[in-house]
Design a protein around this motif. Structure first.
Motif, mmCIF file in Angstrom:
data_model
loop_
_atom_site.group_PDB
_atom_site.id
_atom_site.type_symbol
_atom_site.label_atom_id
_atom_site.label_comp_id
_atom_site.label_asym_id
_atom_site.label_seq_id
_atom_site.Cartn_x
_atom_site.Cartn_y
_atom_site.Cartn_z
ATOM 1 N N VAL A 87 0.902 -1.204 -0.058
ATOM 2 C CA VAL A 87 -0.080 -0.012 0.058
ATOM 3 C C VAL A 87 1.002 1.231 -0.022
ATOM 4 C CG1 VAL A 87 -1.514 1.237 1.496
ATOM 5 C CG2 VAL A 87 -2.108 -0.940 0.911
ATOM 6 N N ASN A 88 2.090 1.022 0.793
ATOM 7 C CA ASN A 88 2.890 2.502 0.951
ATOM 8 C C ASN A 88 3.382 2.663 -0.462
ATOM 9 O OD1 ASN A 88 4.275 4.381 2.569
ATOM 10 N ND2 ASN A 88 6.171 3.362 1.788
ATOM 11 N N GLU A 89 3.700 1.525 -1.279
ATOM 12 C CA GLU A 89 4.110 2.073 -2.646
ATOM 13 C C GLU A 89 3.032 2.545 -3.606
ATOM 14 O OE1 GLU A 89 5.414 -0.811 -6.314
ATOM 15 O OE2 GLU A 89 6.161 -1.569 -4.480
ATOM 16 N N ILE A 90 1.981 2.017 -3.326
ATOM 17 C CA ILE A 90 1.031 2.671 -4.421
ATOM 18 C C ILE A 90 0.557 4.164 -3.734
ATOM 19 C CG2 ILE A 90 -1.354 2.453 -5.164
ATOM 20 C CD1 ILE A 90 -0.910 -0.706 -4.953
ATOM 21 N N THR A 91 0.656 4.343 -2.535
ATOM 22 C CA THR A 91 0.578 5.435 -2.019
ATOM 23 C C THR A 91 1.128 6.469 -2.465
ATOM 24 O OG1 THR A 91 -1.010 4.550 -0.011
ATOM 25 C CG2 THR A 91 -0.149 6.636 0.051
ATOM 26 N N ASN A 92 2.374 6.210 -2.569
ATOM 27 C CA ASN A 92 3.540 7.271 -2.878
ATOM 28 C C ASN A 92 3.134 7.466 -4.334
ATOM 29 O OD1 ASN A 92 4.856 7.451 -0.429
ATOM 30 N ND2 ASN A 92 6.153 5.790 -0.408
#
Length: 146
Positions: A87-92
């Motif tokens: 999720v962190n990757e997509i959120t970034n």
């Protein structure tokens, strides 16, 4: 996110995560802010309470489509059993598309400008924007069940 993780891990409380976005309705930025909030909240153990747009300072500057996107994203993330790292990757990626405009975000449109008030349905332009951003998010790895 950290508070949600701690409460989820250490209590039985239902703890809501109310998003506060900078942009207003019928802007791509608001949909992206909503998706980012929903993803992070879901993997952090929060219960979604979507979305206060335009910094929650102006009347008639919210629509059901923000909540719909947030719920659809949250369900997809949970169904995929995504990790915080995923999720962190997509959120970034989403954040990179709007972060520079946080301070000067558009107020967007008032409810009656993006919804047919008599029928309580979004106008075509608003619905098209919803699906365009949803497709963008899907291309980043979110598998929507519906």
């Amino acid at each position: 996110a950290m508070a949600g993780q701690a409460l989820s891990r250490n209590s039985k409380l239902l703890y809501t995560s109310n998003g506060f976005a900078n942009a207003g309705p019928m802007t791509e930025m608001l949909f992206r802010e909503t998706a980012a909030h929903a993803m992070v909240s879901t993997v952090s153990g929060w219960h979604l309470w979507e979305m206060a747009s335009t910094r929650n300072k102006y009347r008639n500057r919210a629509t059901p489509l923000e909540a719909r996107l947030g719920c659809e994203v949250g369900h997809a993330v949970a169904q995929q059993r995504m990790t915080r790292e995923q999720v962190n990757e997509i959120t970034n990626k989403l954040l990179a598309k709007y972060e520079d405009h946080a301070a000067d975000a558009s107020m967007g449109s008032e409810y009656h400008e993006c919804y047919d008030v008599a029928k309580a349905v979004p106008i075509v332009e608003h619905m098209d924007m919803f699906y365009r951003i949803k497709d963008e998010i899907a291309e980043m790895g979110i598998e929507f069940p519906y």
